[in-house]
Enzyme design. Sequence first.
Site, PDB file in Angstrom:
ATOM      1  N   HIS A   1      25.073  48.144   6.936  1.00  0.00           N
ATOM      2  CA  HIS A   1      25.865  47.235   6.096  1.00  0.00           C
ATOM      3  C   HIS A   1      27.293  47.091   6.607  1.00  0.00           C
ATOM      4  O   HIS A   1      28.161  46.669   5.869  1.00  0.00           O
ATOM      5  CB  HIS A   1      25.909  47.746   4.650  1.00  0.00           C
ATOM      6  CG  HIS A   1      24.614  47.635   3.917  1.00  0.00           C
ATOM      7  ND1 HIS A   1      23.573  48.519   4.109  1.00  0.00           N
ATOM      8  CD2 HIS A   1      24.175  46.747   2.994  1.00  0.00           C
ATOM      9  CE1 HIS A   1      22.559  48.181   3.336  1.00  0.00           C
ATOM     10  NE2 HIS A   1      22.891  47.108   2.641  1.00  0.00           N
TER      11      HIS A   1
ATOM     12  N   GLU B   1      15.514  36.238   3.921  1.00  0.00           N
ATOM     13  CA  GLU B   1      16.479  35.583   4.812  1.00  0.00           C
ATOM     14  C   GLU B   1      15.825  34.652   5.824  1.00  0.00           C
ATOM     15  O   GLU B   1      16.440  33.678   6.246  1.00  0.00           O
ATOM     16  CB  GLU B   1      17.319  36.630   5.551  1.00  0.00           C
ATOM     17  CG  GLU B   1      18.325  37.347   4.670  1.00  0.00           C
ATOM     18  CD  GLU B   1      17.749  38.601   4.044  1.00  0.00           C
ATOM     19  OE1 GLU B   1      16.583  38.940   4.345  1.00  0.00           O
ATOM     20  OE2 GLU B   1      18.463  39.256   3.263  1.00  0.00           O
TER      21      GLU B   1
END
Lengths: 328, 324
Positions: A127, A58
Amino acid sequence: MAKKRMVQAINEAITEEMERDGSIIVIGEDVHISPVGDTRGLIERFGASRVRNTPISESVMSGMAVGAAATGSRVICHLFYGNFIYTGFDAIANQAAKLRYMLGGQVKLPILYMAMIGGGRSVAAQHSDSMHPMLMNLGGIKIVMPASPGDAKGLAKAALRDDNPVFLLQAAGRGGELGEVPEGDYTIPLGKAEEKRAGDDVTVVAIGSMVKPALKACDELAARGISVSLIDPRTVVPMDYDAILASVARTGRLVVVDEARKSCSAASEIAATVAERGFHLLKAPIGRVAVEDVAIPYSPVLEKAVIPDAARIVDAVLKIAVSGGVPR
Amino acid sequence: MSAQEISSERLLQMYGRMFRIRLVEERLAQVQAAGELPGPVHLYIGQEAIAVGVCAHLSDQDWICSTHRGHGHFLAKSDEFQRMVAEVYGRATGVCGGKGGSMHVADVSKGILGANGIVGGGIALAAGAALSAQTRGTRNVAVVFFGDGAANQGVLFEALNVAALWSLPLILVCENNGFSEFSPTATVTAGEIWNRATPFGVPGRSVDGNDVREVWAAAGAAIERARSGGGATLLEMRTYRLRGHVEAEKSFLSKSYRSDAEVEERREREPLRLAVAALHGAGVTADAIAKLEEKERVAVQAAFEYAAESPWPEPGAAFEHMFA
């Protein structure tokens, strides 16, 4: 109008815009397979040059999006789960949000960052965050949070024509929900709220994933004789405060529902702004329904205790409605 | 491409640009000490050969990303140096309108995406510029300048990985100037930086970054390779930071991290001195060099006058340019 799923609507928006604009490229984790479904078929249609499956990196992805956007491409950067925004956050906060400003307007940064946010599926704390407030605080980022497939298509297309970094934050696990989606060239201007239910007694502002439980709460409250003006801001940056204040001017009461943690949430910001600009309109204290300042737990029983639902929204509305003397 | 192929005209031209960078930086040190600058400056003195030797191969359509020590890269690639100096002065006429300052000097029209205040911040940006150049089917390249400190940021490895996977036209130029801020490189960096490319199948080379001929030759080969689809290269340029990490650092440091004797010793191989010797070796006369230096002195003097006399920005400008 055809009924489609949320992910189909987003996929349709991306496909149409990539067809229309050859400068759009896609980078992201597993975009060729598309476990989410929103980038399905793109690599077959537009080729592996424009659609790049990336490693799980990322830091470089979020920054590459900035570099490519500054030099002539329009970039879709798919970060998969919203919590991975944190691992790519340096370039988002230090480059994407500021580069145009630091350079005195020399560059445009047409980037659409995409991610799924929020809880409700037992995937636990790493998450399940709703991190839009953190992005709101950066200043140079627009944020789109669609609550229906039709809005998702219109907002995604508008975002792909915007010359700024935009986050499209999709409520996780809700991609399969059906809704009417206009065909073809359908856009919704960023910064325009929609009143999903008209009402005069209380204004409820619900953000993204919270629109669905808020609609349910509206039905329950209607059965008790309380009519709710339900405002879906659809984009939290820019925020349509005019629409919110216009509703509060009619109702005099406000409850804001947000899946973020309560401290410094979008709900806090909306409450503060309405208090600042519309204090004279208020007949009761503003209510916030949000996640308490805890991480999102795994067990369904625990998760349910944390994430706002229709019952909590009903309670919050009743609390301020009764104090103001609205009949039950 | 070898260092021997370089013409005396090209060498003189590059020396002129190195000399300009040195003059600007020395002058910035003076005005900073005199309190004329609003913010801190990180000077490029001692590293001039790298920016100049690399940028000699680049067009305005090629992109560079740079560091907090970015004046030299700007000056090597753009002629707009009056407006760069005005930016460091924080003035309305600055190349970023006074919004960026020393750590963000940029001239996008010349392919300069900017200096960068985040150590390693330019690496991903340049990878993105390279990706964009590749997908649009151009022969343009992206060069990122970064320090030995940035070689310890994880994003370098992420970038090497994608650059290798996609054969990106990306040249990673690490300027190993011996110091990661206030820490000697060896105390914070394991192994050889050039060798960090090897596991990814990206060529890595160690180059004498103080000899502009060597820089020019190594950069030329890497850039040509990238243009022709051969992919990325990592060049570690060995150099030495003759000034501190930041000007006036002695005012807040409680102890020194290097000796004055070390600095003086390293000054013997500083890049301008080496370039002058090379020019003499190539038959360029002292008179020709002096003439060029005088021309630069006049131009730099004018740039500082322009900057110092330029107006401050209107306060209202602070609220512009967040969004396009």
